[in-house]
Scaffold this active site. Structure first.
Site, PDB file in Angstrom:
ATOM      1  N   ARG A   1      47.612  67.383   4.724  1.00 54.82           N
ATOM      2  CA  ARG A   1      49.013  66.941   4.701  1.00 54.82           C
ATOM      3  C   ARG A   1      49.783  67.502   5.902  1.00 54.82           C
ATOM      4  O   ARG A   1      50.879  67.031   6.211  1.00 54.82           O
ATOM      5  CB  ARG A   1      49.702  67.392   3.411  1.00 54.82           C
ATOM      6  CG  ARG A   1      49.133  66.796   2.152  1.00 54.82           C
ATOM      7  CD  ARG A   1      49.718  67.460   0.911  1.00 54.82           C
ATOM      8  NE  ARG A   1      51.141  67.165   0.754  1.00 54.82           N
ATOM      9  CZ  ARG A   1      51.932  67.821  -0.097  1.00 54.82           C
ATOM     10  NH1 ARG A   1      51.449  68.819  -0.829  1.00 54.82           N
ATOM     11  NH2 ARG A   1      53.210  67.490  -0.205  1.00 54.82           N
TER      12      ARG A   1
ATOM     13  N   ASP B   1      57.553  60.195  -2.164  1.00 50.98           N
ATOM     14  CA  ASP B   1      56.672  60.928  -1.244  1.00 50.98           C
ATOM     15  C   ASP B   1      55.790  59.904  -0.538  1.00 50.98           C
ATOM     16  O   ASP B   1      54.837  59.387  -1.129  1.00 50.98           O
ATOM     17  CB  ASP B   1      55.790  61.926  -2.013  1.00 50.98           C
ATOM     18  CG  ASP B   1      56.574  63.112  -2.549  1.00 50.98           C
ATOM     19  OD1 ASP B   1      57.151  63.838  -1.742  1.00 50.98           O
ATOM     20  OD2 ASP B   1      56.610  63.295  -3.778  1.00 50.98           O
TER      21      ASP B   1
ATOM     22  N   ARG C   1      52.619  57.231  -2.207  1.00 51.26           N
ATOM     23  CA  ARG C   1      52.750  56.661  -3.561  1.00 51.26           C
ATOM     24  C   ARG C   1      52.672  55.135  -3.560  1.00 51.26           C
ATOM     25  O   ARG C   1      52.192  54.547  -4.515  1.00 51.26           O
ATOM     26  CB  ARG C   1      54.078  57.096  -4.190  1.00 51.26           C
ATOM     27  CG  ARG C   1      54.346  58.588  -4.171  1.00 51.26           C
ATOM     28  CD  ARG C   1      53.275  59.404  -4.851  1.00 51.26           C
ATOM     29  NE  ARG C   1      53.670  60.805  -4.934  1.00 51.26           N
ATOM     30  CZ  ARG C   1      52.837  61.813  -5.001  1.00 51.26           C
ATOM     31  NH1 ARG C   1      51.523  61.595  -5.004  1.00 51.26           N
ATOM     32  NH2 ARG C   1      53.272  63.056  -5.068  1.00 51.26           N
TER      33      ARG C   1
ATOM     34  N   HIS D   1      52.036  74.382  -7.466  1.00 47.37           N
ATOM     35  CA  HIS D   1      52.075  73.504  -8.630  1.00 47.37           C
ATOM     36  C   HIS D   1      51.484  74.223  -9.849  1.00 47.37           C
ATOM     37  O   HIS D   1      51.777  73.863 -10.985  1.00 47.37           O
ATOM     38  CB  HIS D   1      51.264  72.221  -8.381  1.00 47.37           C
ATOM     39  CG  HIS D   1      51.880  71.330  -7.344  1.00 47.37           C
ATOM     40  ND1 HIS D   1      51.631  71.468  -6.002  1.00 47.37           N
ATOM     41  CD2 HIS D   1      52.751  70.299  -7.467  1.00 47.37           C
ATOM     42  CE1 HIS D   1      52.320  70.549  -5.342  1.00 47.37           C
ATOM     43  NE2 HIS D   1      53.002  69.830  -6.192  1.00 47.37           N
TER      44      HIS D   1
ATOM     45  N   ASP E   1      62.299  71.851  -4.609  1.00 48.12           N
ATOM     46  CA  ASP E   1      61.039  71.262  -5.046  1.00 48.12           C
ATOM     47  C   ASP E   1      61.123  71.176  -6.573  1.00 48.12           C
ATOM     48  O   ASP E   1      62.054  71.720  -7.194  1.00 48.12           O
ATOM     49  CB  ASP E   1      59.849  72.110  -4.578  1.00 48.12           C
ATOM     50  CG  ASP E   1      58.568  71.289  -4.404  1.00 48.12           C
ATOM     51  OD1 ASP E   1      58.520  70.154  -4.933  1.00 48.12           O
ATOM     52  OD2 ASP E   1      57.633  71.768  -3.744  1.00 48.12           O
TER      53      ASP E   1
ATOM     54  N   LYS F   1      59.719  69.841   4.816  1.00 47.67           N
ATOM     55  CA  LYS F   1      59.248  70.682   3.710  1.00 47.67           C
ATOM     56  C   LYS F   1      57.950  71.401   4.124  1.00 47.67           C
ATOM     57  O   LYS F   1      57.276  70.944   5.054  1.00 47.67           O
ATOM     58  CB  LYS F   1      59.036  69.836   2.441  1.00 47.67           C
ATOM     59  CG  LYS F   1      57.970  68.738   2.565  1.00 47.67           C
ATOM     60  CD  LYS F   1      57.931  67.877   1.311  1.00 47.67           C
ATOM     61  CE  LYS F   1      56.773  66.899   1.344  1.00 47.67           C
ATOM     62  NZ  LYS F   1      56.762  65.968   0.205  1.00 47.67           N
ATOM     63  N   HIS F   2      57.618  72.535   3.528  1.00 39.50           N
ATOM     64  CA  HIS F   2      58.274  73.279   2.466  1.00 39.50           C
ATOM     65  C   HIS F   2      58.766  74.599   3.078  1.00 39.50           C
ATOM     66  O   HIS F   2      57.963  75.503   3.286  1.00 39.50           O
ATOM     67  CB  HIS F   2      57.307  73.572   1.321  1.00 39.50           C
ATOM     68  CG  HIS F   2      56.649  72.326   0.766  1.00 39.50           C
ATOM     69  ND1 HIS F   2      55.529  71.740   1.340  1.00 39.50           N
ATOM     70  CD2 HIS F   2      56.971  71.559  -0.305  1.00 39.50           C
ATOM     71  CE1 HIS F   2      55.176  70.675   0.629  1.00 39.50           C
ATOM     72  NE2 HIS F   2      56.024  70.526  -0.367  1.00 39.50           N
TER      73      HIS F   2
END
Length: 283
Positions: free
Chosen positions: A134, A60, A68, A177, A249, A164-165
């Site tokens: 994001r 990601d 990351r 999540h 996902d 996404k998503h």
């Protein structure tokens, strides 16, 4: 193989080498815990390639709070920055986004990483922090234009994008999540708003993969989009003409935490997912 797995740390263990040799494994998703610097990442990638040269390596690398790899990499801005810039100077913003997509892809490919799970095509409607900065804004047409520029830049560098998503996470106020969100709008409402960026990016041709949302759109199907034949076969593939790969996902997320992992995998595969994220974000 169909499984995308994760690693514990910055170097491969013997146990992980054995895991990567398993025929069910198709790739690795890197997290920040797998990264110290560029040199270490290149060695880790090389070690993985020695075990299996055909594995798909992904991360990601959206920019902002979801990036990351940071040390030795360009720190990309939160995607919401592009939307604010676009409102002032559309042409310059589109150029900047294209360059950002190219740079992100170029830096990853130089280390042997195949794919970034980006861009986020959700709309930021102020309902959930899971989207927030994001997203490339709140207006569907603006997000579509910016996303297409980002996809084009990544493609110029030699990397396909992952949208996404699908069909959009911006209209729910829950984080998938932690729980399974529910959206009660009609397909027409979702299609005319949330799906606009996805349609544009798919038609443009640079989107190689789509990641569906772990959200139940109750007026369309009682299954989360990632487990839904209606969303993935009827809408995504037939109506939108998408012929790339569908990446689930993470099947470890609370939104789909019912039944065993094999049950979840079977649901995703039967719905038309091609690759399954069975990764542990916590180590």
């Amino acid at each position: 193989g169909v499984l995308i797995v994760s690693l514990r740390s910055t170097a491969l263990t013997a146990e992980e080498e054995a895991l990567l040799r398993h025929p069910c494994v198709a790739g690795v998703l890197f997290y920040a815990r797998n990264f110290l610097n560029r040199q270490q990442l290149c060695k880790l990638v090389g070690d993985i390639r020695e075990v299996r040269s055909d594995l798909l390596l992904m991360v990601d690398q959206e920019g902002g709070r979801v990036q990351r790899f940071k040390k030795d990499f360009t720190l990309l801005p939160p995607p919401s920055t592009y939307a604010r810039y676009y409102n002032r100077d559309p042409g310059a913003a589109l150029g900047l986004v294209r360059d950002s997509g190219w740079l992100m892809a170029q830096e990853l490919l130089a280390c042997g990483v195949d794919m970034s799970l980006a861009p986020v095509l959700d709309l930021d409607l102020g309902l959930t922090d899971n989207v927030g900065d994001r997203a490339m804004g709140s207006d569907p047409d603006t997000v579509a234009r910016l996303a297409c520029a980002w996809v084009e830049g990544a493609r110029e560098a030699g990397m396909h994008a992952v949208a996404k998503h699908f069909p959009g996470h911006g209209s729910v106020n829950q984080d998938s999540h932690k729980t399974l969100p529910r959206d009660d709008r009609t397909l027409e409402e979702i299609s005319s708003r949330d799906m606009v960026p996805f349609k544009a990016a798919i038609q443009q041709g640079g989107v190689k993969a789509v990641m569906p949302a772990h959200i139940v759109f109750s007026a369309v199907d009682d299954q989360p989009a990632g487990f839904s034949k209606v969303w993935l076969k009827d809408v995504l593939r037939r109506e939108l003409g998408f012929d790339g790969i569908v990446i689930s996902d993470s099947l470890t997320m609370k939104a789909v935490a019912t039944g065993s992992y094999s049950d979840r995998a079977q649901k995703a595969l039967s719905a038309s997912c091609d690759l399954l994220l069975l990764t542990n974000p916590d180590g």
